[in-house]
Scaffold this active site. Sequence first.
Site, PDB file in Angstrom:
ATOM      1  CB  SER A  10      41.754  34.160  43.870  1.00 53.16           C
ATOM      2  OG  SER A  10      40.966  35.090  43.218  1.00 53.16           O
ATOM      3  NE  ARG A  11      37.175  35.430  40.525  1.00 56.81           N
ATOM      4  CZ  ARG A  11      36.505  35.933  39.765  1.00 56.81           C
ATOM      5  NH1 ARG A  11      36.219  35.421  38.594  1.00 56.81           N
ATOM      6  NH2 ARG A  11      36.268  37.334  39.898  1.00 56.81           N
ATOM      7  CB  VAL A  57      44.839  46.222  42.003  1.00 58.34           C
ATOM      8  CG1 VAL A  57      45.314  44.879  42.556  1.00 58.34           C
ATOM      9  CG2 VAL A  57      43.418  45.903  41.204  1.00 58.34           C
ATOM     10  CE1 TYR A 149      37.915  43.977  30.475  1.00 62.23           C
ATOM     11  CE2 TYR A 149      38.374  43.720  27.980  1.00 62.23           C
ATOM     12  CZ  TYR A 149      38.458  43.452  29.059  1.00 62.23           C
ATOM     13  OH  TYR A 149      39.360  42.424  29.370  1.00 62.23           O
ATOM     14  CB  ILE A 182      40.896  33.553  27.807  1.00 60.84           C
ATOM     15  CG1 ILE A 182      41.968  34.396  26.707  1.00 60.84           C
ATOM     16  CG2 ILE A 182      41.309  32.521  28.508  1.00 60.84           C
ATOM     17  CD1 ILE A 182      42.530  33.477  26.042  1.00 60.84           C
TER      18      ILE A 182
END
Length: 242
Positions: A10-11, A57, A149, A182
Site C-alpha cells: 500500500s505504500r 501476513v 531486525y 531507501i
Amino acid sequence: MKTVLITGSSRGIGAETARKFAREGWQVAINYHLSEEKAYALQKELGENVIVLKGDVSDPKQCAKLVEDTLAAFGGLDALICNAGVSLPGGLLQDCSDEDWNRIFSVNTNGVFYAVRAALPHMIQQQSGRIITISSMWGQVGGSCEVAYSATKGAVVAFTKALAQEVGPSHITVNSIAPGVIQTDMMAFASEEVLDMLREETPLNTIGQPRDIAETAFFLAGEGAGFITGQIIGVNGGMVIV
C-alpha cells in the site's frame, strides 16, 4: 497476462513495485494490513487489472486467503513478492521486549514463510513461478542496534537460498533483494544530519529510492532472469559489498 501478488504494497517499496508491474501490463494484487485508504488510492491510480486485498501476513490463514483471492480474481499467479515488513526503533538488544521480538519475527520472517507456503502448490502444479523476498543489507552483515531486525532478515536470506534449491526442479526461481538505505517511511525518523552521514557512507553518495527496488523486482520476475535463482541482490549503492 501475468499476475503478481505483492505483500505490504500500500505504500513505500511495495507501492512503487505495484506501479512498475501494473504499468508493464501485469495483473497486480495489492495487499495491505492497516493502510486501507492508501491501498485503494493506489488501485484508483493504477486502474484496471489491479485488486486490493486486506490481510495480516503474520496470520497463516490470512496469507492463504491472499493467494486464494488472487487466484480467484485473476486465474493464476506468476510471481510472489514478499515485501511486508516492520522495524523497531534502534536500540540495544537488552532493551528489546519479548513482545517486540516476537512481533518483528512474526511479520518479517513468518510472513514470508506463510505467503510462500500458500503460493507454492499452484506454482509447482504449473511448473513455473518467481518468488522474490525482500531482505536487507543488515540481513547480510548485521547492524549494531538493529539485532532483531537483522536476525529476521538474515533468516529470510537463508530461507531464500534453501528454497531455491528445493523448488528449482519445478522451474521456480527464488531470489532476494537486499536493500540498503531507501527513502521510505522506515527512514522518517532520520534527520537531515543523519541522512547526510548515510550519503557519505554510500559510495554512490545518494539515498536509494523505492523505484530502485521496484526495477530490480521487475527484472527478477521477468524472462531475462530465468537462470538466476538463490541469489541475494544487494541494491544499496555500494554501502555493503559481499
